[in-house]
Every structure is written in C-alpha cells, then in structure tokens.
Design a protein around this motif. Sequence first.
Motif, PDB file in Angstrom:
ATOM      1  N   LEU A   1       0.824  -1.208   0.000  1.00 37.99           N
ATOM      2  CA  LEU A   1       0.000   0.000   0.000  1.00 37.99           C
ATOM      3  C   LEU A   1       0.862   1.263   0.000  1.00 37.99           C
ATOM      4  O   LEU A   1       0.524   2.265  -0.650  1.00 37.99           O
ATOM      5  N   PHE A   2       1.960   1.219   0.735  1.00 38.61           N
ATOM      6  CA  PHE A   2       2.832   2.402   0.795  1.00 38.61           C
ATOM      7  C   PHE A   2       3.455   2.700  -0.569  1.00 38.61           C
ATOM      8  O   PHE A   2       3.570   3.864  -0.969  1.00 38.61           O
ATOM      9  N   LEU A   3       3.834   1.645  -1.297  1.00 36.17           N
ATOM     10  CA  LEU A   3       4.499   1.835  -2.589  1.00 36.17           C
ATOM     11  C   LEU A   3       3.550   2.366  -3.657  1.00 36.17           C
ATOM     12  O   LEU A   3       3.966   3.131  -4.542  1.00 36.17           O
ATOM     13  N   VAL A   4       2.283   1.963  -3.601  1.00 37.20           N
ATOM     14  CA  VAL A   4       1.340   2.362  -4.662  1.00 37.20           C
ATOM     15  C   VAL A   4       0.437   3.519  -4.240  1.00 37.20           C
ATOM     16  O   VAL A   4      -0.241   4.111  -5.081  1.00 37.20           O
ATOM     17  N   GLY A   5       0.399   3.846  -2.962  1.00 38.39           N
ATOM     18  CA  GLY A   5      -0.510   4.884  -2.484  1.00 38.39           C
ATOM     19  C   GLY A   5       0.218   6.172  -2.159  1.00 38.39           C
ATOM     20  O   GLY A   5       1.451   6.276  -2.273  1.00 38.39           O
ATOM     21  N   ASP A   6      -0.537   7.148  -1.729  1.00 40.30           N
ATOM     22  CA  ASP A   6       0.015   8.443  -1.343  1.00 40.30           C
ATOM     23  C   ASP A   6      -0.264   8.667   0.133  1.00 40.30           C
ATOM     24  O   ASP A   6      -1.285   9.227   0.523  1.00 40.30           O
TER      25      ASP A   6
ATOM     26  N   MET B   1      -3.483   3.221   7.451  1.00 38.48           N
ATOM     27  CA  MET B   1      -3.533   3.385   5.996  1.00 38.48           C
ATOM     28  C   MET B   1      -4.934   3.087   5.458  1.00 38.48           C
ATOM     29  O   MET B   1      -5.451   3.808   4.595  1.00 38.48           O
ATOM     30  N   LEU B   2      -5.563   2.041   5.975  1.00 43.32           N
ATOM     31  CA  LEU B   2      -6.919   1.702   5.529  1.00 43.32           C
ATOM     32  C   LEU B   2      -7.912   2.783   5.939  1.00 43.32           C
ATOM     33  O   LEU B   2      -8.848   3.103   5.196  1.00 43.32           O
ATOM     34  N   THR B   3      -7.700   3.359   7.115  1.00 43.31           N
ATOM     35  CA  THR B   3      -8.582   4.438   7.569  1.00 43.31           C
ATOM     36  C   THR B   3      -8.423   5.670   6.680  1.00 43.31           C
ATOM     37  O   THR B   3      -9.410   6.333   6.327  1.00 43.31           O
ATOM     38  N   MET B   4      -7.181   5.979   6.315  1.00 35.12           N
ATOM     39  CA  MET B   4      -6.932   7.114   5.431  1.00 35.12           C
ATOM     40  C   MET B   4      -7.591   6.923   4.067  1.00 35.12           C
ATOM     41  O   MET B   4      -7.957   7.899   3.395  1.00 35.12           O
ATOM     42  N   GLU B   5      -7.746   5.674   3.645  1.00 35.56           N
ATOM     43  CA  GLU B   5      -8.406   5.376   2.372  1.00 35.56           C
ATOM     44  C   GLU B   5      -9.910   5.147   2.544  1.00 35.56           C
ATOM     45  O   GLU B   5     -10.582   4.683   1.617  1.00 35.56           O
ATOM     46  N   ASN B   6     -10.436   5.449   3.727  1.00 36.19           N
ATOM     47  CA  ASN B   6     -11.886   5.328   4.018  1.00 36.19           C
ATOM     48  C   ASN B   6     -12.409   3.898   3.855  1.00 36.19           C
ATOM     49  O   ASN B   6     -13.571   3.691   3.505  1.00 36.19           O
ATOM     50  N   VAL B   7     -11.556   2.906   4.107  1.00 35.61           N
ATOM     51  CA  VAL B   7     -11.982   1.513   3.968  1.00 35.61           C
ATOM     52  C   VAL B   7     -13.104   1.159   4.955  1.00 35.61           C
ATOM     53  O   VAL B   7     -14.068   0.491   4.565  1.00 35.61           O
ATOM     54  N   PRO B   8     -13.033   1.573   6.238  1.00 28.58           N
ATOM     55  CA  PRO B   8     -14.155   1.257   7.135  1.00 28.58           C
ATOM     56  C   PRO B   8     -15.492   1.783   6.615  1.00 28.58           C
ATOM     57  O   PRO B   8     -16.506   1.082   6.687  1.00 28.58           O
TER      58      PRO B   8
END
Length: 436
Positions: free
Chosen positions: A33-38, A297-304
């Motif tokens: 996730l770190f490599l492909v995300g911001d 990271m999942l929270t930052m991407e609004n996964v919940p």
Amino acid sequence: MNAIILFDVLLLVVLLLIGVPVPLCFAAAVLLLFLVGDFGSASFLVGAGFGQMSSLILVALPLYIIAGNLMGQGGIATRLVGLADAVFGRLHGGLGVVVIMTTAVFGAISGMASSAVAAVGKIMIPRMVERGYDRGYATALVSTSAVLALLIPPSASMIIYGWVSGTSVTASFLAPVLPGVLLVMLFCFWNRVLTRHMPLEKPAQAALPVVVRDIAGQTRRAALGLAMPMIILGCIYGGVTTPTEAAAIAVLYAIPISIWYYRELRFTELHGVLWRAGQTAGTLLVLVFFSAMLARMLTMENVPQMVLEGFLGITENPLLLMLLLNLFLLLIGMFMEDVSGILLATPMLMPLVQALEIDPVQFAAIIATNLGMGLITPPTAPILYFGALVGGSSLSRMLRPTLILLLGAYLPVVLLTTFIPALSLTLPAWVLGYGH
C-alpha cells in the motif's frame, strides 16, 4: 485505489494461507500500500505504529504470556487434569468433561488457545485413547474446547480488542464469560451424546468417603494454580490494580509456585521459559506494530466507511446485517488466528457496529465467539491442524465430531450472543455498573 486495496487484502490472506509468518504478512500488506498509495513520508506511518504501541495496556500481553508459560511448564496442567478427573472421571464419558473443564481453566491461565491444546492435549488425548475413546474424537474435543481461552478471562484477545477499539478492557474481559459458560454446558451435553456408543472402559467405582478424600486431595494439589486467575481477576475487579499491574503480579506469583511449590520447573530452566515467552511476545508486538500501520492506511483510504456502504448495499435489514457481520467475522477467523483477526476486523467493522447500535462491549463477545469458531472451522481451521499434530490424528477422523460441536454448540452460542445483548452485558453491568 479500491482495486489495490482488494488486492492488498487478497495478498494478506494468500500469504497467511501459505504459511508465511503472520507479522511478515502484515508487513507485506503495509509495504504494498505504501508503494502504490500516497500516504506521505514513511516516518509518519512508522510514528503511527509506534504511537499505537505506546499504550500501557499492551505491556500486559507479554506479562500474561510469561505467566502462562511458567504455569504451563510448572505442572499446573497436570494438577488441573487430576482435579477434574477426581470430580468427573467416574461418570460415563467423564474424561470428555475433564478435557472441557481443564482446557477452560488452563485457557484462562494461559490466555491462548494453542497453549491449552499443547498442554492439555499431550496429557489427555493418550489417556482418553487408552480408555476407549476414538482418537479423532478425543483430538477434536481438545481442539474445540481450547478455543474457550478466548472467552474465559483474562484473555489476551480481549486485551487486544480493548486496545484497538478504545473499549474498557475490564468490561471486555467479562463480556464473553456467559457465552463461554453456555458453550461449556453444550460441549458437555454433546460429549454425553457422542460417547454413548463408544466402547469406553467402565469408570472405577468407589465409596463416597473415598471420592471425597480424592477430590479434597486433588483440590489441595491444584489450589495454588487455580488461585492464579482468581487473584488476577480479584485485583482487577476489586479496584486494586489495573490489568497491566495484575499481569505483573501474575508473573511474580507464578515463579515461586512453579519452581519451589510444584517443583516441576528448575530455576536453571527459568531462562529458557522467559526466552520462549519473549519470542512469542516479541512476535506479537511486531504484529501489533504493522497492523497499527495498516489500520491507519486503511482508515486514510476510508476503507471502514466502504465496508459499511458495502454491507448497506446488500441489505438495510438489521437482522440480515447482523448475520452478515457474523459471516464476515467467521471468514476472517478461518484465515487468521484471533489476535490478527481482531487487529484487522475491529477498525474495519466499527462503523457498521455503530450503525447497528451494537454496544462495543457486546461486540467484544461477538468478535470473540466468531473468531473462536473460525479457528476450528474447516477447511483452514488453524487450531484443528495444531490439535491434529499434538494428538497424532488425521483431520478426516476429527471432522465429524468437530462439525457436530460447531453446529450443535458453537453456532447457537454465536447467534445467542449476537441477538441477545443481555448475555454479554449482564456481567459488566453487575460487576462494573456498565451502562448504568
């Protein structure tokens, strides 16, 4: 980004299934996730991981692991078996009840299902086979009963849940107790049913005074071991200590009992016990570190929020949503052990839990019963595989009794815990005044 997140979760599950160490599985998910995300700088995520680990409550985990290892190697399992055998062993199918009771108590002491399988299984499975029990049934009973460690306090899983969710650990300890007691009763019922036609060795009969003396003697031998969870819980719920301080007391209590009273652990062996416990605790804390980073990271991407919308997109019926919640937790429990499951599922499901107005303490019992059921549900069933290794049985011989115990005992308890809040909230209300 949604496709990347789905691929990341799939990667995590695949790595778990092929046997990669669990902390490394979470580390790989974080790295992808770190490599492909911001997500900004790596120092921000590392700081988030260390920030979550700074909680004082996490200090209790290695301390409970050390105490459990000390009592496990110090002879407590043998004495618990002796006491339970004196009380229940003369009944038809009594050794099955001995297994259920012993694993429940030992699981409470060790806090981990795998420890209960290893300690109790090595003693009880050969003894049950000698007395006519089918090896597959004996191994299945030990494995399924060991999951009671998640429900009977003090539970390492509930410490993790309280830390992740911000819920009271003392209330979370109490939430799964009544479901655990109900599960013990159902296990005993099915043990009676399943052993009716087994060619069991007839239990030795004795006069009542002899039985009483035997029980009294075994109680004296096991008393100090049995006192350990009582001391821990008494200190916590008596307001004397925090859970972390009670864990430290447990370690200080276990050392002299194991070395000088039971005399089954030499002082020279103490270093080895502490080293093995340190390895387990270290692995667990590395897992906590990476899971905290992944959760951020999942929270930052609004996964919940995406999970909540996904569930609501299927149905808005509260009853069906509760069933889907249980199914989701069961699937997570099938693919990973309880600590990993709690670390992953809790932050993802909290928006749904809030939308359904489920009390977070009740959710502690829901997540414990579901993940426990997942640990022994084929085809993955990590505790069953471990039990088969300890008991020397094939999974095919364990399958029938396991499915009966799952469908006839565990599934009803899961559903009752989900749909009857009083089952998990009554004890916290009585003991702590929770909700008043």
